[in-house]
Design an enzyme around this catalytic site. Structure first.
Site, mmCIF file in Angstrom:
data_model
loop_
_atom_site.group_PDB
_atom_site.id
_atom_site.type_symbol
_atom_site.label_atom_id
_atom_site.label_comp_id
_atom_site.label_asym_id
_atom_site.label_seq_id
_atom_site.Cartn_x
_atom_site.Cartn_y
_atom_site.Cartn_z
ATOM 1 C CD GLU A 165 18.059 28.086 20.501
ATOM 2 O OE1 GLU A 165 18.699 27.061 20.837
ATOM 3 O OE2 GLU A 165 17.029 28.461 21.088
ATOM 4 C CG ASP A 208 3.465 11.507 14.121
ATOM 5 O OD1 ASP A 208 3.314 11.005 13.005
ATOM 6 O OD2 ASP A 208 2.794 11.165 15.117
HETATM 7 C C1 NOJ Z 1 1.256 9.630 11.607
HETATM 8 C C2 NOJ Z 1 2.278 8.577 11.314
HETATM 9 O O1 NOJ Z 1 2.758 8.745 10.005
HETATM 10 C C3 NOJ Z 1 1.594 7.251 11.550
HETATM 11 O O2 NOJ Z 1 2.354 6.177 11.081
HETATM 12 C C4 NOJ Z 1 1.278 7.135 13.018
HETATM 13 O O3 NOJ Z 1 0.543 5.949 13.239
HETATM 14 C C5 NOJ Z 1 0.438 8.314 13.496
HETATM 15 N N1 NOJ Z 1 0.926 9.553 13.006
HETATM 16 C C6 NOJ Z 1 0.411 8.381 14.998
HETATM 17 O O4 NOJ Z 1 1.644 8.809 15.500
#
Ligand code: NOJ
Length: 546
Positions: free
Chosen positions: A256, A204
């Site tokens: 790893e 993310d």
């Molecule tokens: C990207 C994610 O796909 C989204 O759903 C989220 O709100 C934001 N990152 C924050 O983590």
């Protein structure tokens, strides 16, 4: 694809937005039990792996992207034992499992943030986050002008006077990636899950971890808006060069473990060249190709994005990925079903213009699926895309849950419209999403038209979106020309995309108003709509054997 190439170079990865996929315990929220019960469906669909949105313990301020404990499963979704069972059973079905990891921020309920609040100003506990003094009289102004992606300032002030940074909701404090403990902790979390058998991670906000050490103000926007939020070289919090060192270390962790574990980066980079920097040999394996997702339905733009993606990723030895929808964007039949298909602009409010022509959007979505699944590299399918679901654009205000809605002062309705629980069977809500006798309503209301889109309604109907995806995914497995490899553009008029892949495969997509005569072929393998008189009409795609 040669049989020795790692699986992730050509995989089709199905995105499970867990709270909306299948509800096993009847509380109206999808869970691990639900996913386990639907593994036969996923296997028969013909996908290679699934990416599961965050399932960790979380207060759910951003539906799990606010993680309180990365080593625990949220009780709404199940238990660690169930997660382990899911990984094992998915493997038995030939499906790899890729959870989401959220390294940019944690929940404000995470033990580290709670410790930082308790320990006070100047403490080592606060040093794991980005705490600063405010500006102006008595520090009452935020330390800089950065904006939260969900609206409003990216800073919140504590009663003791200090401010902390959150590029998303206030419940999602940003971590300080200069801190060695932060780096060590995430490498340990990766190992924790790799030991449990996961095949990789979706990362993310991969482009956000490193901030400019001086946290400088952003320049004002040219259109007079608040501040520039996205992209550009030397941006103080997006896509900074220093981020790659973190991912080189992560790559070493993945290596790893046996069995080709892989990462896919959610990295919103300002150009294909900058995106390619995430996927070098000693870095991450793949990244989502958002340029493809953001492109309008237009042959010239699509061709340009296909060429630039293949050229820039190919130059660093990485496979391309193709993606049309996910849990953050308007579902593509609804984007494409407009007279003017607007290009998606990262971090800008997207509002489709004009009335929805769902028939048109569906026709284009069918053609787009055949285009996406025949391009070289891997692809992502967002749950419900194979059912042809539209965006639910008329959710009542009072049911909206995305933090964007509140944070934007009710100007941005957020992403709930693409997150409505998906339909499996039956004529009425919950359409098989929850089991019979469920005590809870689906967490977002499902529209009546879901009955025509259910898995049950579409199974066996050759004209359905589901059967189109099934056939395309199975053909993709069987045809040696598809997956990783090369493609060659064929001569075609403007508005027509035609390319060949060896051995013996041709894809043609007609985005122009002029019917297009199919090139020479021995058989039609698959068509987005029936082909009549050897002519491909507007918004129609076909796979041919030469
Ligand atoms: C990207 C994610 O796909 C989204 O759903 C989220 O709100 C934001 N990152 C924050 O983590």
């Amino acid at each position: 694809m040669t049989s020795t190439a790692p699986w992730w170079r050509s995989a089709v990865i199905y995105q499970v937005y867990i709270r909306s996929f299948a509800d096993g315990n009847g509380d109206g929220v999808g869970d691990i039990a639900g996913i386990r019960s639907r593994l036969p469906y996923l296997k028969s669909l013909g996908i290679d792996a699934m990416w599961i949105n965050p399932w960790y313990k979380s207060p759910m301020a951003d539906h799990g992207y606010d993680v309180a404990d990365f080593r625990e499963i949220d009780p709404r979704f199940g238990t660690m034992a169930e997660a382990e069972a899911l990984i094992e059973e998915a493997h038995q079905h030939g499906i790899r499992v890729i959870p989401d990891i959220v390294p940019n921020h944690v929940s404000d309920q995470h033990v580290w943030f709670q410790a930082a609040l308790a320990a006070g100003q100047g403490s080592p506990e606060r040093d794991r986050f980005v705490f600063r003094e405010g500006r102006g009289a008595e520090g009452a102004e935020p330390p800089n002008n950065w904006q939260s992606c969900f609206g409003g300032p990216a800073w919140t002030r504590l009663p003791d006077g200090q401010w902390y940074l959150h590029l998303f909701a206030p419940e999602q404090p940003d971590l300080n990636w200069e801190h060695p403990e932060v780096r060590a902790e995430f490498e340990d979390i990766l190992r924790f899950w790799f030991h449990r058998g996961v095949d990789g991670f979706r990362i993310d906000v991969a482009h956000g971890l490193v901030k400019h050490p001086e946290l400088p103000d952003l320049p004002p926007r040219p259109d007079g808006g608040a501040v520039a939020a996205q992209g550009g070289l030397d941006h103080p919090h997006w896509d900074r060069d220093e981020v790659h060192e973190i991912f080189r270390a992560w790559r070493r962790v993945a290596d790893e473990f046996p069995g080709n574990r892989k990462f896919v980066a959610e990295a919103w980079a300002p150009s294909p060249e900058r995106l390619a920097r995430y996927v070098r040999e000693d870095g991450l394996h793949t990244a989502f190709n958002f340029d493809f997702l953001m492109t309008s339905w237009n042959a010239k733009d699509l061709r340009e994005v296909i060429d630039s993606s293949l050229a820039t990723l190919g130059a660093v030895g990485a496979p391309a990925t193709w993606v049309l929808s996910n849990h953050d964007v308007t579902r593509h039949p609804s984007r494409f079903g407009r007279k003017v298909v607007k290009k998606w602009v990262a971090n800008e409010l997207y509002r489709p213009e004009g009335p929805l022509d769902f028939e048109l959007g569906t026709r284009r979505a069918r053609a787009a699926a055949l285009l996406m699944l025949s391009l070289p590299g891997g692809a992502y399918v967002y749950q419900g895309e194979e059912l042809g679901l539209p965006e639910v654009e008329d959710l009542p205000d009072e049911v909206l849950q995305d933090p964007c809605w509140e944070r934007s002062g009710h100007t941005d309705r957020g992403r709930d419209g693409c997150r409505v629980p998906i339909p499996w069977s039956g004529q009425d809500a919950p359409f098989g999403f929850s089991p019979d006798g469920a005590t809870g309503e689906p967490w977002l209301p499902q529209p009546a038209l879901w009955k025509d889109h259910s898995v049950e309604a579409q199974t066996g109907d050759d004209a359905s979106m589901l059967e189109l995806y099934r056939r395309a995914l199975h053909l993709r497995r069987d045809l040696p020309a598809l997956g990783e490899g090369d493609m060659t553009w064929l001569d075609a008029p403007a508005g027509v995309l035609a390319f060949s892949r060896e051995p013996g495969f041709v894809c043609v997509v007609n985005l122009s108003a002029e019917p297009y005569r199919l090139p020479e072929h021995s058989s039609v393998l698959l068509a987005s709509e029936p082909v009549e008189d050897g002519l491909l009409s507007q918004d129609q795609a076909v796979w041919l054997a030469r």
